[in-house]
Motif scaffolding. Structure first.
Motif, mmCIF file in Angstrom:
data_model
loop_
_atom_site.group_PDB
_atom_site.id
_atom_site.type_symbol
_atom_site.label_atom_id
_atom_site.label_comp_id
_atom_site.label_asym_id
_atom_site.label_seq_id
_atom_site.Cartn_x
_atom_site.Cartn_y
_atom_site.Cartn_z
ATOM 1 N N GLU A 87 0.849 -1.183 0.000
ATOM 2 C CA GLU A 87 0.000 0.000 0.000
ATOM 3 C C GLU A 87 0.893 1.245 0.000
ATOM 4 O O GLU A 87 2.110 1.176 0.247
ATOM 5 N N GLU A 88 0.315 2.380 -0.278
ATOM 6 C CA GLU A 88 1.097 3.612 -0.319
ATOM 7 C C GLU A 88 1.793 3.875 1.006
ATOM 8 O O GLU A 88 2.928 4.344 1.052
ATOM 9 N N GLU A 89 1.146 3.536 2.096
ATOM 10 C CA GLU A 89 1.690 3.856 3.412
ATOM 11 C C GLU A 89 2.817 2.930 3.842
ATOM 12 O O GLU A 89 3.624 3.258 4.711
ATOM 13 N N ASN A 90 2.906 1.725 3.237
ATOM 14 C CA ASN A 90 3.929 0.786 3.683
ATOM 15 C C ASN A 90 4.856 0.319 2.571
ATOM 16 O O ASN A 90 5.781 -0.451 2.821
ATOM 17 N N GLU A 91 4.639 0.750 1.343
ATOM 18 C CA GLU A 91 5.398 0.217 0.210
ATOM 19 C C GLU A 91 6.893 0.473 0.344
ATOM 20 O O GLU A 91 7.713 -0.425 0.138
ATOM 21 N N GLU A 92 7.279 1.693 0.700
ATOM 22 C CA GLU A 92 8.703 2.035 0.788
ATOM 23 C C GLU A 92 9.415 1.184 1.833
ATOM 24 O O GLU A 92 10.502 0.630 1.580
ATOM 25 N N LEU A 93 8.802 1.029 2.989
ATOM 26 C CA LEU A 93 9.421 0.242 4.054
ATOM 27 C C LEU A 93 9.522 -1.235 3.673
ATOM 28 O O LEU A 93 10.539 -1.894 3.933
ATOM 29 N N LEU A 94 8.465 -1.761 3.056
ATOM 30 C CA LEU A 94 8.474 -3.182 2.680
ATOM 31 C C LEU A 94 9.503 -3.459 1.594
ATOM 32 O O LEU A 94 10.164 -4.498 1.601
ATOM 33 N N LEU A 95 9.645 -2.540 0.635
ATOM 34 C CA LEU A 95 10.622 -2.749 -0.435
ATOM 35 C C LEU A 95 12.047 -2.698 0.108
ATOM 36 O O LEU A 95 12.920 -3.445 -0.355
ATOM 37 N N LYS A 96 12.311 -1.837 1.086
ATOM 38 C CA LYS A 96 13.632 -1.801 1.708
ATOM 39 C C LYS A 96 13.918 -3.118 2.428
ATOM 40 O O LYS A 96 15.024 -3.668 2.369
#
Length: 309
Positions: A87-96
């Motif tokens: 989701e927009e709110e968690n995508e960056e953290l999950l991809l890292k």
């Protein structure tokens, strides 16, 4: 941000950019069977929305194809798969997080060549689900022009996987065809049995209707003549007397009369046995229930029965 937890996503709503032939069909089959037996996948995949009710794989192509195979085997049990949805709110953290996990997986699978000192992937430790789109930081020897052993090996493996997939699908189609053929044969047999039961009754009813039609078509004076012919009255009364005798006449007397009329003892014994089970309702019913008794023989008995009436 809400706590991260996997969701159940319909397998048919997911797509993958990685061909299924990249993975060995026996491995997919084995994991698919385990998914069905255990009731789910222990390693949720990661997907991204690409529509109102559609998703694409970010990580976990092998698991996805194994789940798709499980759905092919048993659609109700393999209908969904556990997945983390970006989701927009968690995508960056999950991809890292995913990037770190990928790098760790690559490092664990590297071995050193003692002759050159370079690092290579260790085939024995390579997981079934190959890491896709991962950045390789490993230095490899300089290959000569047109030398692509990795590409050749990868192509051969894909061809092997495709052949295995086709073989599996062909075997499933053969099994399904055999099941349908068996069901069809059973249906045909049931239909034949029904026809054999109904044909004598239909013939008898058809003959009776035709006789009535012929009588109604005759002029009144001729009809009176026909109705007064003694032979016609005798046949009618004899037929009724014979049917009644088959059901009620004393067994020794009936056996002697039938034997005199030309019937063999085994058939007479079947008649006596069948009438004890339930009365005969028509001559067609007699022929149907008494094995070895034909329509022609039944007619001969009716003709010869006149001397016993």
């Amino acid at each position: 941000m809400k706590k991260l937890s996997p969701s159940l996503v319909a397998v048919k709503k997911i797509t993958s950019a990685v061909p299924r032939s990249n993975f060995a069909e026996p491995d997919l089959e084995k994991l698919a069977r385990l998914i069905l037996e255990s009731g789910g996948l222990i390693n949720p995949i990661i997907v991204r929305r690409n529509g109102m009710d559609a998703y694409e794989i970010v990580d976990g192509d092998f698991e996805y194809y194994a789940a798709a195979r499980a759905k092919e085997i048993d659609a109700p049990k393999g209908e969904t798969i556990g997945a983390f949805i970006l989701e927009e709110e968690n995508e960056e953290l999950l991809l890292k997080q995913l990037e770190i996990l990928r790098k760790t997986a690559i490092t664990e699978n590297l071995v050193e060549n003692p002759e050159t000192g370079f690092l290579y992937e260790n085939p024995s430790s390579q997981p079934a689900d190959s890491i896709t789109n991962a950045v390789c930081l490993v230095e490899v020897p300089n290959l000569g022009e047109n030398e692509t052993p990795e590409e050749s090996s990868s192509l051969e493996q894909r061809l092997t996987n495709i052949e295995a997939q086709f073989a599996s699908q062909i075997n499933e189609l053969k099994a399904e065809y055999a099941r349908e053929q068996k069901v069809l044969a059973q249906s045909i047999q049931e239909l034949e049995n029904r026809l054999l039961q109904q044909v004598p009754l239909l013939v008898e009813a058809g003959l009776a209707n035709r006789i009535n039609e012929l009588k109604s078509e005759l002029p009144p004076e001729k009809q009176v003549v026909v109705e007064r012919i003694p032979e016609v009255d005798n046949v009618t009364s004899e037929s009724m007397s014979l049917l009644e005798a088959l059901n009620t006449l004393e067994k020794n007397q009936l056996s002697a009369n039938l034997k005199d009329a030309g019937l063999k003892l085994p058939i007479i014994q079947i008649i006596l046995k069948e009438r004890d089970v339930r009365p005969f309702v028509s001559f067609a019913n007699v022929v149907e229930r008494v094995k070895g008794l034909t329509d022609k023989t039944m007619i001969k008995i009716i003709d010869k029965w006149q001397k016993y009436s």
